[in-house]
Design a protein around this motif. Structure first.
Motif, short mmCIF file in Angstrom:
data_model
loop_
_atom_site.label_atom_id
_atom_site.label_comp_id
_atom_site.label_asym_id
_atom_site.label_seq_id
_atom_site.Cartn_x
_atom_site.Cartn_y
_atom_site.Cartn_z
N ALA A 259 0.82 -1.21 0.00
CA ALA A 259 0.00 0.00 0.00
C ALA A 259 0.86 1.26 0.00
CB ALA A 259 -0.92 0.00 1.22
N VAL A 260 0.32 2.30 -0.64
CA VAL A 260 0.88 3.64 -0.51
C VAL A 260 0.23 4.27 0.71
CG1 VAL A 260 1.17 5.90 -1.58
CG2 VAL A 260 1.16 3.83 -3.00
N VAL A 261 1.04 4.77 1.63
CA VAL A 261 0.54 5.32 2.89
C VAL A 261 1.02 6.76 3.04
CG1 VAL A 261 0.65 5.18 5.42
CG2 VAL A 261 0.41 3.09 4.05
N LEU A 262 0.06 7.67 3.11
CA LEU A 262 0.37 9.07 3.37
C LEU A 262 0.39 9.28 4.88
CD1 LEU A 262 0.72 12.05 2.34
CD2 LEU A 262 -1.75 12.27 2.68
N LEU A 263 1.52 9.68 5.41
CA LEU A 263 1.63 10.00 6.82
C LEU A 263 1.25 11.46 7.02
CD1 LEU A 263 2.62 8.83 9.58
CD2 LEU A 263 4.83 9.88 9.06
N HIS A 264 0.45 11.72 8.05
CA HIS A 264 0.07 13.11 8.33
C HIS A 264 0.22 13.39 9.81
CE1 HIS A 264 -2.04 16.92 8.50
NE2 HIS A 264 -1.91 16.97 7.19
N ILE B 61 5.44 -1.34 2.19
CA ILE B 61 4.66 -0.12 2.38
C ILE B 61 5.42 1.05 1.77
CG2 ILE B 61 3.56 1.41 4.05
CD1 ILE B 61 3.51 -0.92 6.03
N ARG B 62 4.76 1.80 0.88
CA ARG B 62 5.37 2.99 0.30
C ARG B 62 4.89 4.20 1.09
NH1 ARG B 62 4.41 1.20 -4.98
NH2 ARG B 62 2.31 0.65 -4.34
N PHE B 63 5.69 4.63 2.05
CA PHE B 63 5.33 5.77 2.90
C PHE B 63 5.64 7.09 2.20
CE2 PHE B 63 5.70 2.69 6.41
CZ PHE B 63 4.60 3.05 7.19
N ILE B 64 4.70 8.04 2.31
CA ILE B 64 4.92 9.42 1.89
C ILE B 64 5.00 10.28 3.14
CG2 ILE B 64 4.04 11.40 0.61
CD1 ILE B 64 2.47 9.41 -1.14
N VAL C 122 17.88 12.66 0.39
CA VAL C 122 17.25 11.71 -0.53
C VAL C 122 17.50 12.13 -1.96
CG1 VAL C 122 15.46 11.21 1.18
CG2 VAL C 122 15.00 12.88 -0.63
N ASP C 123 17.29 11.19 -2.87
CA ASP C 123 17.43 11.47 -4.29
C ASP C 123 16.16 12.13 -4.84
OD1 ASP C 123 19.98 10.36 -4.39
OD2 ASP C 123 19.20 8.34 -4.80
N PRO C 124 16.26 12.84 -5.96
CA PRO C 124 15.10 13.54 -6.51
C PRO C 124 13.93 12.63 -6.88
CG PRO C 124 17.12 14.39 -7.49
CD PRO C 124 17.51 13.18 -6.69
N ASP C 125 14.20 11.34 -7.12
CA ASP C 125 13.09 10.46 -7.50
C ASP C 125 12.20 10.09 -6.31
OD1 ASP C 125 14.75 8.71 -6.10
OD2 ASP C 125 14.90 7.23 -7.71
N ARG C 126 12.47 10.66 -5.15
CA ARG C 126 11.65 10.43 -3.96
C ARG C 126 10.76 11.62 -3.63
NH1 ARG C 126 11.20 5.15 -2.21
NH2 ARG C 126 12.68 4.15 -3.62
N HIS D 170 4.85 6.33 -10.77
CA HIS D 170 5.28 5.02 -10.30
C HIS D 170 4.41 4.54 -9.14
CE1 HIS D 170 8.75 5.21 -12.90
NE2 HIS D 170 9.11 6.37 -12.36
N LEU D 171 3.90 5.46 -8.33
CA LEU D 171 3.08 5.10 -7.18
C LEU D 171 1.62 4.87 -7.56
CD1 LEU D 171 4.38 7.56 -4.41
CD2 LEU D 171 4.85 5.12 -4.63
#
Length: 339
Positions: A177-182, A226-229, A285-289, A332-333
């Motif tokens: 899952a893509v997870v947006l942290l707030h 988990i893809r964390f944002i 981090v790299d720009p692709d993040r 990608h996400l």
């Protein structure tokens, strides 16, 4: 939507550039991963719970689909991924929280169905009830076809890296899952917020606190699917990463590689990311993040436009990195967007 500045433009921070005259939008085809929605149901629940000034902000901002689309068109945002901001959906007992989460998720999914090319959805979960959260995550992702999950940094002062959340993390990991942290208000904010709205300082440190615990407790290592944002250009993490890493080394014979863990996350640039926060983040981090975020409507429309103008006109990052930030990395996400 009130697009009129509440302070003279001559007194705005350097990060908020004047929007140039003319028909062209500052951005082009941006995917906004940090955009909030407030349905009448959620507004009524917040008011009933006494949360008329969420996290110390002056009021619950207005939000509706036509105004959101209008701002998106003026700014150059192609798609907004909608989520519920702090304080979330947990205002009463567990049953009421489950009902509110389900209702607000279904309302968000309805908005996406009506405008599938303009909106996406990060579903809310009825935490701190972990079993109910696992169930709602399945419903949101399978039935409502949500694009991801939104999680707050803490629930009843228990942070996401706590073992109590392991069943949820395991399920989100299984689903990749893509997870947006707030962020949300931390315990003891009354003594630390210096009489100001918590988003000014406390939100940034609560994000930092939550991500540090996720790394140090090996949640990021144990649930790599988990893809964390992480919001707000990484909050204080770019500055504190080496310090956290040093303490990890002191605490364990097999220390967590904190910097590597942080480099594996995604980061939105919502808020005042230029001229200082974004360069600091790109030292980590790299720009692709990197991903674009507006934080509308908790960030007023005129500020969103000014920040977009700053991002568009600033010579940092490079043009290719900027386009990746605006849409390429999001592709990608969220492959369904066909960017």
């Amino acid at each position: 939507m009130d697009s009129t500045p509440s302070t003279p433009l001559s007194h705005t921070p350097d990060a908020i550039a004047p929007v140039p005259d003319g028909p062209s939008a500052p951005l082009s085809g941006a995917v906004d991963v940090h955009a909030h929605y407030i349905t009448p149901t959620l507004r009524e629940a917040m008011i009933a719970a006494g949360s008329n000034s969420p996290d110390g902000m002056p009021a619950i901002p207005d939000w509706n689909v036509p105004d959101a689309l209008d701002l998106m068109d003026r700014t150059g945002i192609a798609v907004s991924m909608l989520s519920v901001s702090s304080p979330g959906v947990h205002f009463a007992d567990a049953r009421s929280t489950r009902i509110l989460a389900r209702t607000v998720n279904e309302e968000g999914a309805s908005i996406v169905r009506d405008h599938p090319d303009r909106f996406g959805l990060f579903a809310s979960l009825p935490l701190p009830d972990v079993d109910a959260a696992v169930s709602e995550a399945g419903y949101a992702l399978d039935v409502l076809q949500a694009d991801g999950i939104a999680l707050l940094t803490n629930y009843d002062n228990v942070y996401l890296g706590d073992p109590a959340f392991d069943p949820l993390m395991a399920e989100l990991n299984r689903r990749q899952a893509v997870v947006l942290l707030h962020p949300t208000s931390p315990a003891g904010w009354q003594d630390t917020c210096v009489g100001r709205p918590r988003p000014m300082i406390e939100f940034l440190f609560d994000t930092t606190r939550a991500v540090a615990q996720l790394a140090l407790n090996r949640v990021l290592e144990n649930y790599p699917g988990i893809r964390f944002i992480i919001p707000h250009a990484g909050a204080a993490l770019p500055v504190l990463a080496d310090r956290i890493a040093a303490f990890a080394f002191l605490e364990s014979e097999r220390p967590v590689d904190v910097v590597a863990a942080l480099r594996g996350l995604y980061y939105d640039v919502a808020g005042l990311s230029l001229p200082r926060a974004l360069p600091a983040l790109l030292n980590l981090v790299d720009p692709d993040r990197l991903l674009y975020g507006s934080d509308y409507p908790f960030t007023a429309g005129w500020i969103v436009e000014g920040l977009a103008s700053t991002l568009a006109s600033h010579d940092f990052p490079s043009a290719d990195e900027k386009q990746a930030l605006l849409s390429g990395n999001a592709a990608h996400l969220f492959p369904r967007l066909k960017l």
